[in-house]
Design a protein around this motif. Sequence first.
Motif, PDB file in Angstrom:
ATOM      1  N   SER A 166     -34.657 -11.670  23.927  1.00  0.00           N
ATOM      2  CA  SER A 166     -36.057 -11.996  24.177  1.00  0.00           C
ATOM      3  C   SER A 166     -36.383 -12.209  25.656  1.00  0.00           C
ATOM      4  CB  SER A 166     -36.468 -13.233  23.376  1.00  0.00           C
ATOM      5  OG  SER A 166     -35.828 -14.391  23.888  1.00  0.00           O
ATOM      6  N   LEU A 167     -35.393 -12.374  26.486  1.00  0.00           N
ATOM      7  CA  LEU A 167     -35.638 -12.568  27.914  1.00  0.00           C
ATOM      8  C   LEU A 167     -35.950 -11.204  28.541  1.00  0.00           C
ATOM      9  CD1 LEU A 167     -35.502 -15.268  29.410  1.00  0.00           C
ATOM     10  CD2 LEU A 167     -33.263 -14.621  30.232  1.00  0.00           C
ATOM     11  N   THR A 168     -37.132 -11.072  29.134  1.00  0.00           N
ATOM     12  CA  THR A 168     -37.539  -9.792  29.710  1.00  0.00           C
ATOM     13  C   THR A 168     -36.838  -9.564  31.043  1.00  0.00           C
ATOM     14  OG1 THR A 168     -39.400 -10.683  30.965  1.00  0.00           O
ATOM     15  CG2 THR A 168     -39.831 -10.035  28.654  1.00  0.00           C
ATOM     16  N   TYR A 169     -36.865  -8.316  31.477  1.00  0.00           N
ATOM     17  CA  TYR A 169     -36.302  -7.967  32.786  1.00  0.00           C
ATOM     18  C   TYR A 169     -36.991  -8.789  33.883  1.00  0.00           C
ATOM     19  CZ  TYR A 169     -34.799  -5.258  36.814  1.00  0.00           C
ATOM     20  OH  TYR A 169     -34.266  -4.881  38.017  1.00  0.00           O
ATOM     21  N   GLU A 170     -38.309  -8.943  33.786  1.00  0.00           N
ATOM     22  CA  GLU A 170     -39.055  -9.693  34.793  1.00  0.00           C
ATOM     23  C   GLU A 170     -38.642 -11.165  34.800  1.00  0.00           C
ATOM     24  OE1 GLU A 170     -40.464  -7.498  32.654  1.00  0.00           O
ATOM     25  OE2 GLU A 170     -40.898  -5.929  34.128  1.00  0.00           O
ATOM     26  N   GLU A 171     -38.345 -11.740  33.632  1.00  0.00           N
ATOM     27  CA  GLU A 171     -37.889 -13.131  33.572  1.00  0.00           C
ATOM     28  C   GLU A 171     -36.486 -13.281  34.155  1.00  0.00           C
ATOM     29  OE1 GLU A 171     -40.246 -14.978  29.757  1.00  0.00           O
ATOM     30  OE2 GLU A 171     -38.606 -13.551  29.364  1.00  0.00           O
ATOM     31  N   ILE A 172     -35.629 -12.311  33.911  1.00  0.00           N
ATOM     32  CA  ILE A 172     -34.285 -12.320  34.504  1.00  0.00           C
ATOM     33  C   ILE A 172     -34.405 -12.234  36.020  1.00  0.00           C
ATOM     34  CG2 ILE A 172     -32.151 -10.990  34.743  1.00  0.00           C
ATOM     35  CD1 ILE A 172     -32.604 -10.206  31.729  1.00  0.00           C
ATOM     36  N   PHE A 223     -34.275 -14.653  41.515  1.00  0.00           N
ATOM     37  CA  PHE A 223     -35.023 -14.945  42.733  1.00  0.00           C
ATOM     38  C   PHE A 223     -35.151 -16.455  42.953  1.00  0.00           C
ATOM     39  CE2 PHE A 223     -37.597 -10.718  42.565  1.00  0.00           C
ATOM     40  CZ  PHE A 223     -36.517 -10.030  43.093  1.00  0.00           C
ATOM     41  N   ALA A 224     -35.372 -17.194  41.878  1.00  0.00           N
ATOM     42  CA  ALA A 224     -35.489 -18.653  42.004  1.00  0.00           C
ATOM     43  C   ALA A 224     -34.180 -19.271  42.463  1.00  0.00           C
ATOM     44  CB  ALA A 224     -35.936 -19.255  40.664  1.00  0.00           C
ATOM     45  N   GLU A 225     -33.046 -18.759  41.951  1.00  0.00           N
ATOM     46  CA  GLU A 225     -31.751 -19.298  42.391  1.00  0.00           C
ATOM     47  C   GLU A 225     -31.550 -19.107  43.893  1.00  0.00           C
ATOM     48  OE1 GLU A 225     -26.976 -18.851  42.387  1.00  0.00           O
ATOM     49  OE2 GLU A 225     -28.204 -17.167  41.713  1.00  0.00           O
ATOM     50  N   VAL A 226     -31.763 -17.894  44.399  1.00  0.00           N
ATOM     51  CA  VAL A 226     -31.522 -17.671  45.828  1.00  0.00           C
ATOM     52  C   VAL A 226     -32.556 -18.374  46.701  1.00  0.00           C
ATOM     53  CG1 VAL A 226     -30.219 -15.547  45.474  1.00  0.00           C
ATOM     54  CG2 VAL A 226     -32.672 -15.397  45.943  1.00  0.00           C
ATOM     55  N   ARG A 227     -33.747 -18.572  46.169  1.00  0.00           N
ATOM     56  CA  ARG A 227     -34.760 -19.311  46.931  1.00  0.00           C
ATOM     57  C   ARG A 227     -34.298 -20.741  47.189  1.00  0.00           C
ATOM     58  NH1 ARG A 227     -38.890 -18.218  44.046  1.00  0.00           N
ATOM     59  NH2 ARG A 227     -38.772 -20.017  42.688  1.00  0.00           N
ATOM     60  N   THR A 228     -33.605 -21.346  46.208  1.00  0.00           N
ATOM     61  CA  THR A 228     -33.108 -22.711  46.426  1.00  0.00           C
ATOM     62  C   THR A 228     -32.080 -22.747  47.547  1.00  0.00           C
ATOM     63  OG1 THR A 228     -31.395 -22.557  44.708  1.00  0.00           O
ATOM     64  CG2 THR A 228     -33.556 -23.419  44.040  1.00  0.00           C
ATOM     65  N   LEU A 229     -31.289 -21.687  47.687  1.00  0.00           N
ATOM     66  CA  LEU A 229     -30.337 -21.614  48.803  1.00  0.00           C
ATOM     67  C   LEU A 229     -31.076 -21.506  50.137  1.00  0.00           C
ATOM     68  CD1 LEU A 229     -27.669 -19.199  47.286  1.00  0.00           C
ATOM     69  CD2 LEU A 229     -27.361 -21.634  47.812  1.00  0.00           C
ATOM     70  N   GLY A 251     -30.072 -22.420  25.713  1.00  0.00           N
ATOM     71  CA  GLY A 251     -30.605 -23.749  25.993  1.00  0.00           C
ATOM     72  C   GLY A 251     -32.078 -23.707  26.329  1.00  0.00           C
ATOM     73  N   GLY A 252     -32.552 -24.772  26.941  1.00  0.00           N
ATOM     74  CA  GLY A 252     -33.945 -24.861  27.336  1.00  0.00           C
ATOM     75  C   GLY A 252     -34.323 -23.899  28.432  1.00  0.00           C
ATOM     76  N   ARG A 253     -33.318 -23.473  29.220  1.00  0.00           N
ATOM     77  CA  ARG A 253     -33.543 -22.469  30.259  1.00  0.00           C
ATOM     78  C   ARG A 253     -32.235 -21.743  30.501  1.00  0.00           C
ATOM     79  NH1 ARG A 253     -33.725 -24.908  36.291  1.00  0.00           N
ATOM     80  NH2 ARG A 253     -33.698 -22.699  36.646  1.00  0.00           N
ATOM     81  N   PRO A 254     -32.277 -20.556  31.079  1.00  0.00           N
ATOM     82  CA  PRO A 254     -31.035 -19.818  31.319  1.00  0.00           C
ATOM     83  C   PRO A 254     -30.095 -20.588  32.252  1.00  0.00           C
ATOM     84  CG  PRO A 254     -32.947 -18.409  31.652  1.00  0.00           C
ATOM     85  CD  PRO A 254     -33.459 -19.801  31.501  1.00  0.00           C
ATOM     86  N   LEU A 255     -28.787 -20.409  32.035  1.00  0.00           N
ATOM     87  CA  LEU A 255     -27.766 -21.008  32.897  1.00  0.00           C
ATOM     88  C   LEU A 255     -26.715 -19.960  33.221  1.00  0.00           C
ATOM     89  CD1 LEU A 255     -27.070 -24.471  31.212  1.00  0.00           C
ATOM     90  CD2 LEU A 255     -28.274 -24.050  33.367  1.00  0.00           C
ATOM     91  N   ILE A 256     -26.243 -19.983  34.456  1.00  0.00           N
ATOM     92  CA  ILE A 256     -25.165 -19.098  34.864  1.00  0.00           C
ATOM     93  C   ILE A 256     -23.865 -19.684  34.322  1.00  0.00           C
ATOM     94  CG2 ILE A 256     -23.937 -18.062  36.813  1.00  0.00           C
ATOM     95  CD1 ILE A 256     -26.613 -18.601  38.441  1.00  0.00           C
ATOM     96  N   THR A 257     -23.143 -18.885  33.528  1.00  0.00           N
ATOM     97  CA  THR A 257     -21.882 -19.356  32.947  1.00  0.00           C
ATOM     98  C   THR A 257     -20.672 -18.694  33.585  1.00  0.00           C
ATOM     99  OG1 THR A 257     -21.992 -17.711  31.175  1.00  0.00           O
ATOM    100  CG2 THR A 257     -22.937 -19.908  30.722  1.00  0.00           C
ATOM    101  N   ASP A 258     -20.897 -17.679  34.403  1.00  0.00           N
ATOM    102  CA  ASP A 258     -19.813 -17.022  35.133  1.00  0.00           C
ATOM    103  C   ASP A 258     -20.423 -16.312  36.329  1.00  0.00           C
ATOM    104  OD1 ASP A 258     -16.860 -16.287  34.993  1.00  0.00           O
ATOM    105  OD2 ASP A 258     -17.775 -14.316  35.244  1.00  0.00           O
ATOM    106  N   LEU A 281     -39.399 -19.964  32.328  1.00  0.00           N
ATOM    107  CA  LEU A 281     -38.068 -19.840  31.753  1.00  0.00           C
ATOM    108  C   LEU A 281     -37.610 -21.106  31.051  1.00  0.00           C
ATOM    109  CD1 LEU A 281     -36.408 -17.939  34.701  1.00  0.00           C
ATOM    110  CD2 LEU A 281     -37.214 -16.988  32.555  1.00  0.00           C
ATOM    111  N   ASP A 282     -38.345 -22.176  31.137  1.00  0.00           N
ATOM    112  CA  ASP A 282     -37.954 -23.439  30.518  1.00  0.00           C
ATOM    113  C   ASP A 282     -38.323 -23.458  29.041  1.00  0.00           C
ATOM    114  OD1 ASP A 282     -36.853 -24.505  32.814  1.00  0.00           O
ATOM    115  OD2 ASP A 282     -38.759 -25.342  33.479  1.00  0.00           O
ATOM    116  N   ARG A 283     -37.728 -22.559  28.286  1.00  0.00           N
ATOM    117  CA  ARG A 283     -37.950 -22.484  26.852  1.00  0.00           C
ATOM    118  C   ARG A 283     -36.719 -21.851  26.228  1.00  0.00           C
ATOM    119  NH1 ARG A 283     -38.471 -17.218  26.214  1.00  0.00           N
ATOM    120  NH2 ARG A 283     -39.583 -15.973  27.700  1.00  0.00           N
ATOM    121  N   PRO A 284     -36.420 -22.195  24.986  1.00  0.00           N
ATOM    122  CA  PRO A 284     -35.294 -21.547  24.315  1.00  0.00           C
ATOM    123  C   PRO A 284     -35.536 -20.042  24.226  1.00  0.00           C
ATOM    124  CG  PRO A 284     -35.999 -23.480  23.093  1.00  0.00           C
ATOM    125  CD  PRO A 284     -37.027 -23.239  24.162  1.00  0.00           C
ATOM    126  N   ALA A 285     -34.483 -19.268  24.410  1.00  0.00           N
ATOM    127  CA  ALA A 285     -34.612 -17.818  24.355  1.00  0.00           C
ATOM    128  C   ALA A 285     -33.304 -17.224  23.877  1.00  0.00           C
ATOM    129  CB  ALA A 285     -34.949 -17.263  25.740  1.00  0.00           C
TER     130      ALA A 285
END
Length: 175
Positions: free
Chosen positions: A14-20, A25-31, A149-156, A6-10
């Motif tokens: 262009s972001l696939t369902y699997e990438e979303i 999953f990566a966000e909750v894994r950090t928790l 940006g370079g990777r997706p960000l949660i804005t809300d 995911l560390d690429r402009p998109a």
Amino acid sequence: MTTATLDRPATAASLTYEEIQAFLFAEVRTLDDRDWDTWLTFYHKDCPFWMPTWDDEDKLTEDPANEMSLMYYPNKQGIEDRVFRIKTDRSSATSLPEPRTNHYLSGIEILSREGTQIKLRFNWQTLSYRYGATDQHWGTSFYTVETSGGRPLITDKKVVLKNDHIHHVIDVYHI
């Protein structure tokens, strides 16, 4: 799929369902891993983080500035302050020891894609273990994700806690 993918402009298109899905999953894994510094990297600096309360049995509060909320941070600075308090034990709300958590996500839906923004809805359940007891929380989350940006960000971020009859303080790692 890793977050490195995911560390690429998109664009939102262009972001696939699997990438979303991998992003969520990566966000909750950090928790679950208590990797607070990495968790913060998922959020845009202007991201509000809101968990409304139930006004009655079937109606949520609608205005975090003027009505009761279970949790409300108007931007990432509030989220960073919460993480600082968790990491330094400077809060009466901090659970010591921190509970062990396991997050489960399901029903991930793409509600819309406009330009570089994706609106998402998904269900979640979190199990937490502390002092020999297991608690569970569940609900629905609504995210807006920016992909320019370079990777997706949660804005809300809006989190609806469905089982709100809780017997202890609820924190960011419970949801």
